[in-house]
Design an enzyme around this catalytic site. Structure first.
Site, mmCIF file in Angstrom:
data_model
loop_
_atom_site.group_PDB
_atom_site.id
_atom_site.type_symbol
_atom_site.label_atom_id
_atom_site.label_comp_id
_atom_site.label_asym_id
_atom_site.label_seq_id
_atom_site.Cartn_x
_atom_site.Cartn_y
_atom_site.Cartn_z
ATOM 1 N N GLY A 46 0.743 -15.070 -21.531
ATOM 2 C CA GLY A 46 0.936 -14.527 -20.265
ATOM 3 C C GLY A 46 1.777 -13.340 -20.148
ATOM 4 C CD GLN A 51 7.052 -10.673 -19.817
ATOM 5 O OE1 GLN A 51 6.276 -11.105 -19.063
ATOM 6 N NE2 GLN A 51 7.598 -10.922 -20.814
ATOM 7 C CB CYS A 89 10.302 -14.787 -23.214
ATOM 8 S SG CYS A 89 10.091 -13.325 -21.986
ATOM 9 C CG LEU A 90 4.916 -11.862 -24.801
ATOM 10 C CD1 LEU A 90 3.604 -11.365 -24.226
ATOM 11 C CD2 LEU A 90 4.738 -12.176 -26.262
ATOM 12 C CG HIS A 131 7.493 -17.894 -18.978
ATOM 13 N ND1 HIS A 131 8.149 -18.287 -20.021
ATOM 14 C CD2 HIS A 131 7.635 -16.759 -19.190
ATOM 15 C CE1 HIS A 131 8.996 -17.319 -20.586
ATOM 16 N NE2 HIS A 131 8.271 -16.330 -20.017
ATOM 17 C CD GLU A 132 4.116 -15.007 -17.658
ATOM 18 O OE1 GLU A 132 4.569 -13.898 -17.639
ATOM 19 O OE2 GLU A 132 3.971 -15.308 -18.830
ATOM 20 C CG HIS A 135 8.747 -12.846 -16.705
ATOM 21 N ND1 HIS A 135 9.868 -12.293 -17.270
ATOM 22 C CD2 HIS A 135 8.027 -13.446 -17.587
ATOM 23 C CE1 HIS A 135 9.911 -12.671 -18.531
ATOM 24 N NE2 HIS A 135 8.779 -13.368 -18.641
#
Ligand code: K1U
Ligand code: ZN
Length: 186
Positions: A46, A51, A89-90, A131-132, A135
């Site tokens: 994702g 991000q 998490c990226l 999660h997305e 964000h």
């Protein structure tokens, strides 16, 4: 091909509320395309607009070879049953932690053509959707961790963050992604 830099923990954009997309313009379509390319290169499942330093309410997901774009997503139903699983998490590379979340959610969003759709999911897709969407509201998985576990995650991050001057993760420079400089290719 347009690979975007990923903003890492410490960049204020990750804590901002996003703005709803009013119209799906060519700019939004190009952003979505680049976000998919960036997510695949980073080996994520994702990626949300903050991000990559953007404030549009847009995220991309691909958990099981099924790309999903969510524009202006809303969680319209959440299971009262919860499930605990490890997340990464990226934007916080190499830091992981267990997060308790509703086991199943129903999300309403617009697709890339502006059509409303609903997706109901549990397991990894349900978790990734949550999660997305977090964000998009400036929330990170660390925010769900206990004080002690968060302290230990932050200790790890204090060392890791030195790799990302200016809170920027340049995928082209990321040794973990195994890139070769064009001059080094056979
Ligand atoms: O938004 C992001 O930072 C992407 C993140 C999404 C995510 C991971 C794990 C649980 C929920 C949401 C990632 O893709 S991090 C990479 C990762 O941890 C992972 C990759 C493949 C399968 C499972 C996890
Ligand atoms: Zn994340």
């Amino acid at each position: 091909m347009s690979i975007l830099d990923i903003r890492v923990l410490g960049d204020p954009v990750l804590r901002e509320e996003t703005k709803p997309v009013e119209q799906i313009t060519e700019e939004v379509r190009a952003l979505v395309k680049s976000m998919f390319e960036t997510m695949y290169l980073a080996k994520g499942i994702g990626l949300a607009a903050p991000q990559v330093g953007r404030t549009e309410r847009v995220a991309v997901i691909d958990v099981d070879k099924q790309p999903i774009v969510i524009i202006n997503p809303e969680i319209i139903e959440s299971d009262s049953k919860t499930s605990k699983s490890e997340e990464g998490c990226l934007s916080i590379p190499d830091v992981y932690g267990d997060v308790v979340r509703p086991a199943r959610v129903k999300v309403r969003a617009l697709d890339i053509d502006g059509r409303e759709f609903e997706v109901e999911a549990d397991e990894l897709l349900g978790r990734c959707l949550q999660h997305e969407i977090d964000h998009l509201h400036g929330k990170l998985f660390l925010d769900y961790m206990s004080v002690l576990k968060k302290r230990s995650a932050m200790k790890k991050w204090e060392k890791e963050k030195e790799k990302y001057p200016g809170f920027i993760r340049r995928l082209a420079d990321d040794p973990a992604l195994g890139h070769e400089h064009p001059d080094e290719e056979l």
